[in-house]
Motif scaffolding. Structure first.
Motif, PDB file in Angstrom:
ATOM      1  N   PHE A  44     -73.487  19.612  31.654  1.00 44.90           N
ATOM      2  CA  PHE A  44     -72.091  19.352  31.313  1.00 44.90           C
ATOM      3  C   PHE A  44     -71.203  20.515  31.738  1.00 44.90           C
ATOM      4  O   PHE A  44     -70.127  20.324  32.297  1.00 44.90           O
ATOM      5  CB  PHE A  44     -71.950  19.065  29.822  1.00 44.90           C
ATOM      6  N   GLU A  45     -71.670  21.720  31.491  1.00 48.77           N
ATOM      7  CA  GLU A  45     -70.932  22.914  31.913  1.00 48.77           C
ATOM      8  C   GLU A  45     -70.890  23.010  33.442  1.00 48.77           C
ATOM      9  O   GLU A  45     -69.887  23.429  34.014  1.00 48.77           O
ATOM     10  CB  GLU A  45     -71.565  24.185  31.336  1.00 48.77           C
ATOM     11  N   LEU A  46     -71.977  22.624  34.091  1.00 55.84           N
ATOM     12  CA  LEU A  46     -72.024  22.682  35.556  1.00 55.84           C
ATOM     13  C   LEU A  46     -71.000  21.756  36.195  1.00 55.84           C
ATOM     14  O   LEU A  46     -70.371  22.109  37.185  1.00 55.84           O
ATOM     15  CB  LEU A  46     -73.431  22.342  36.061  1.00 55.84           C
ATOM     16  N   VAL A  47     -70.818  20.571  35.621  1.00 56.11           N
ATOM     17  CA  VAL A  47     -69.817  19.638  36.139  1.00 56.11           C
ATOM     18  C   VAL A  47     -68.416  20.222  35.951  1.00 56.11           C
ATOM     19  O   VAL A  47     -67.581  20.173  36.855  1.00 56.11           O
ATOM     20  CB  VAL A  47     -69.930  18.258  35.452  1.00 56.11           C
ATOM     21  N   LEU A  48     -68.172  20.799  34.783  1.00 57.77           N
ATOM     22  CA  LEU A  48     -66.876  21.428  34.538  1.00 57.77           C
ATOM     23  C   LEU A  48     -66.625  22.588  35.501  1.00 57.77           C
ATOM     24  O   LEU A  48     -65.512  22.757  36.001  1.00 57.77           O
ATOM     25  CB  LEU A  48     -66.785  21.903  33.086  1.00 57.77           C
ATOM     26  N   GLN A  49     -67.646  23.355  35.784  1.00 58.19           N
ATOM     27  CA  GLN A  49     -67.506  24.463  36.731  1.00 58.19           C
ATOM     28  C   GLN A  49     -67.203  23.950  38.131  1.00 58.19           C
ATOM     29  O   GLN A  49     -66.301  24.449  38.805  1.00 58.19           O
ATOM     30  CB  GLN A  49     -68.780  25.306  36.760  1.00 58.19           C
ATOM     31  N   LYS A  50     -67.961  22.953  38.564  1.00 51.63           N
ATOM     32  CA  LYS A  50     -67.858  22.482  39.944  1.00 51.63           C
ATOM     33  C   LYS A  50     -66.559  21.734  40.223  1.00 51.63           C
ATOM     34  O   LYS A  50     -65.928  21.955  41.252  1.00 51.63           O
ATOM     35  CB  LYS A  50     -69.049  21.577  40.272  1.00 51.63           C
ATOM     36  N   TYR A  51     -66.153  20.860  39.323  1.00 52.64           N
ATOM     37  CA  TYR A  51     -65.024  19.978  39.608  1.00 52.64           C
ATOM     38  C   TYR A  51     -63.726  20.365  38.910  1.00 52.64           C
ATOM     39  O   TYR A  51     -62.661  19.878  39.274  1.00 52.64           O
ATOM     40  CB  TYR A  51     -65.384  18.537  39.247  1.00 52.64           C
ATOM     41  N   TYR A  52     -63.788  21.234  37.908  1.00 52.97           N
ATOM     42  CA  TYR A  52     -62.594  21.549  37.124  1.00 52.97           C
ATOM     43  C   TYR A  52     -62.381  23.053  36.945  1.00 52.97           C
ATOM     44  O   TYR A  52     -61.698  23.469  36.011  1.00 52.97           O
ATOM     45  CB  TYR A  52     -62.680  20.866  35.750  1.00 52.97           C
ATOM     46  N   SER A  53     -62.944  23.848  37.824  1.00 53.72           N
ATOM     47  CA  SER A  53     -62.796  25.313  37.763  1.00 53.72           C
ATOM     48  C   SER A  53     -63.135  25.855  36.381  1.00 53.72           C
ATOM     49  O   SER A  53     -62.476  26.758  35.872  1.00 53.72           O
ATOM     50  CB  SER A  53     -61.379  25.730  38.158  1.00 53.72           C
ATOM     51  N   ASN A  54     -64.138  25.246  35.764  1.00 56.62           N
ATOM     52  CA  ASN A  54     -64.637  25.656  34.450  1.00 56.62           C
ATOM     53  C   ASN A  54     -63.602  25.483  33.330  1.00 56.62           C
ATOM     54  O   ASN A  54     -63.692  26.116  32.287  1.00 56.62           O
ATOM     55  CB  ASN A  54     -65.155  27.090  34.475  1.00 56.62           C
ATOM     56  N   LYS A  55     -62.608  24.614  33.551  1.00 57.43           N
ATOM     57  CA  LYS A  55     -61.582  24.360  32.528  1.00 57.43           C
ATOM     58  C   LYS A  55     -61.952  23.117  31.741  1.00 57.43           C
ATOM     59  O   LYS A  55     -62.194  22.059  32.301  1.00 57.43           O
ATOM     60  CB  LYS A  55     -60.220  24.188  33.181  1.00 57.43           C
ATOM     61  N   LYS A  56     -61.978  23.263  30.428  1.00 55.99           N
ATOM     62  CA  LYS A  56     -62.296  22.142  29.548  1.00 55.99           C
ATOM     63  C   LYS A  56     -61.021  21.382  29.196  1.00 55.99           C
ATOM     64  O   LYS A  56     -59.916  21.904  29.329  1.00 55.99           O
ATOM     65  CB  LYS A  56     -62.998  22.646  28.293  1.00 55.99           C
ATOM     66  N   ASP A  57     -61.187  20.159  28.729  1.00 52.93           N
ATOM     67  CA  ASP A  57     -60.058  19.330  28.312  1.00 52.93           C
ATOM     68  C   ASP A  57     -59.504  19.863  26.995  1.00 52.93           C
ATOM     69  O   ASP A  57     -60.189  19.818  25.962  1.00 52.93           O
ATOM     70  CB  ASP A  57     -60.512  17.875  28.172  1.00 52.93           C
ATOM     71  N   THR A  58     -58.285  20.364  27.012  1.00 53.76           N
ATOM     72  CA  THR A  58     -57.711  21.005  25.826  1.00 53.76           C
ATOM     73  C   THR A  58     -57.471  20.022  24.679  1.00 53.76           C
ATOM     74  O   THR A  58     -57.670  20.389  23.521  1.00 53.76           O
ATOM     75  CB  THR A  58     -56.398  21.740  26.166  1.00 53.76           C
ATOM     76  N   LYS A  59     -57.074  18.826  24.996  1.00 54.67           N
ATOM     77  CA  LYS A  59     -56.841  17.837  23.927  1.00 54.67           C
ATOM     78  C   LYS A  59     -58.144  17.509  23.193  1.00 54.67           C
ATOM     79  O   LYS A  59     -58.154  17.364  21.974  1.00 54.67           O
ATOM     80  CB  LYS A  59     -56.220  16.563  24.487  1.00 54.67           C
ATOM     81  N   THR A  60     -59.223  17.395  23.934  1.00 56.50           N
ATOM     82  CA  THR A  60     -60.524  17.125  23.324  1.00 56.50           C
ATOM     83  C   THR A  60     -60.922  18.280  22.414  1.00 56.50           C
ATOM     84  O   THR A  60     -61.388  18.061  21.289  1.00 56.50           O
ATOM     85  CB  THR A  60     -61.603  16.897  24.405  1.00 56.50           C
ATOM     86  N   LEU A  61     -60.740  19.489  22.877  1.00 61.44           N
ATOM     87  CA  LEU A  61     -61.083  20.664  22.062  1.00 61.44           C
ATOM     88  C   LEU A  61     -60.225  20.746  20.796  1.00 61.44           C
ATOM     89  O   LEU A  61     -60.715  21.131  19.742  1.00 61.44           O
ATOM     90  CB  LEU A  61     -60.937  21.951  22.891  1.00 61.44           C
ATOM     91  N   GLN A  62     -58.955  20.371  20.899  1.00 61.47           N
ATOM     92  CA  GLN A  62     -58.076  20.385  19.731  1.00 61.47           C
ATOM     93  C   GLN A  62     -58.543  19.375  18.676  1.00 61.47           C
ATOM     94  O   GLN A  62     -58.490  19.654  17.480  1.00 61.47           O
ATOM     95  CB  GLN A  62     -56.638  20.084  20.134  1.00 61.47           C
ATOM     96  N   ILE A  63     -58.998  18.213  19.139  1.00 56.54           N
ATOM     97  CA  ILE A  63     -59.456  17.170  18.209  1.00 56.54           C
ATOM     98  C   ILE A  63     -60.723  17.619  17.489  1.00 56.54           C
ATOM     99  O   ILE A  63     -60.900  17.361  16.306  1.00 56.54           O
ATOM    100  CB  ILE A  63     -59.690  15.839  18.950  1.00 56.54           C
ATOM    101  N   LEU A  64     -61.594  18.324  18.222  1.00 59.26           N
ATOM    102  CA  LEU A  64     -62.839  18.788  17.611  1.00 59.26           C
ATOM    103  C   LEU A  64     -62.544  19.866  16.588  1.00 59.26           C
ATOM    104  O   LEU A  64     -63.174  20.048  15.621  1.00 59.26           O
ATOM    105  CB  LEU A  64     -63.789  19.339  18.688  1.00 59.26           C
TER     106      LEU A  64
END
Length: 64
Positions: A44-64
């Motif tokens: 999951f982290e590898l996909v974020l690194q490769k396709y999103y410059s290691n940036k996570k979805d902020t809205k998802t993180l806020q909900i968690l």
């Protein structure tokens, strides 16, 4: 990584098409969510690194 960690992204689907934008956003959201699970696979982290410059979805993180 095991068989379940193989993630394929359809390169034919443009990020700029309407469907493409939705799918790329959904992929980022899901990878962010699943990366937060205890003992999450590193894929999951590898996909974020490769396709999103290691940036996570902020809205998802806020909900968690």
């Amino acid at each position: 990584m095991g068989y379940g960690s193989r993630i394929f992204v359809n390169r034919k689907q443009s990020r700029t098409s309407n469907l493409g934008q939705i799918l790329w956003k959904k992929l980022k959201l899901c990878m962010t969510l699943f990366s937060q699970l205890p003992n999450a696979s590193p894929c999951f982290e590898l996909v974020l690194q490769k396709y999103y410059s290691n940036k996570k979805d902020t809205k998802t993180l806020q909900i968690l």
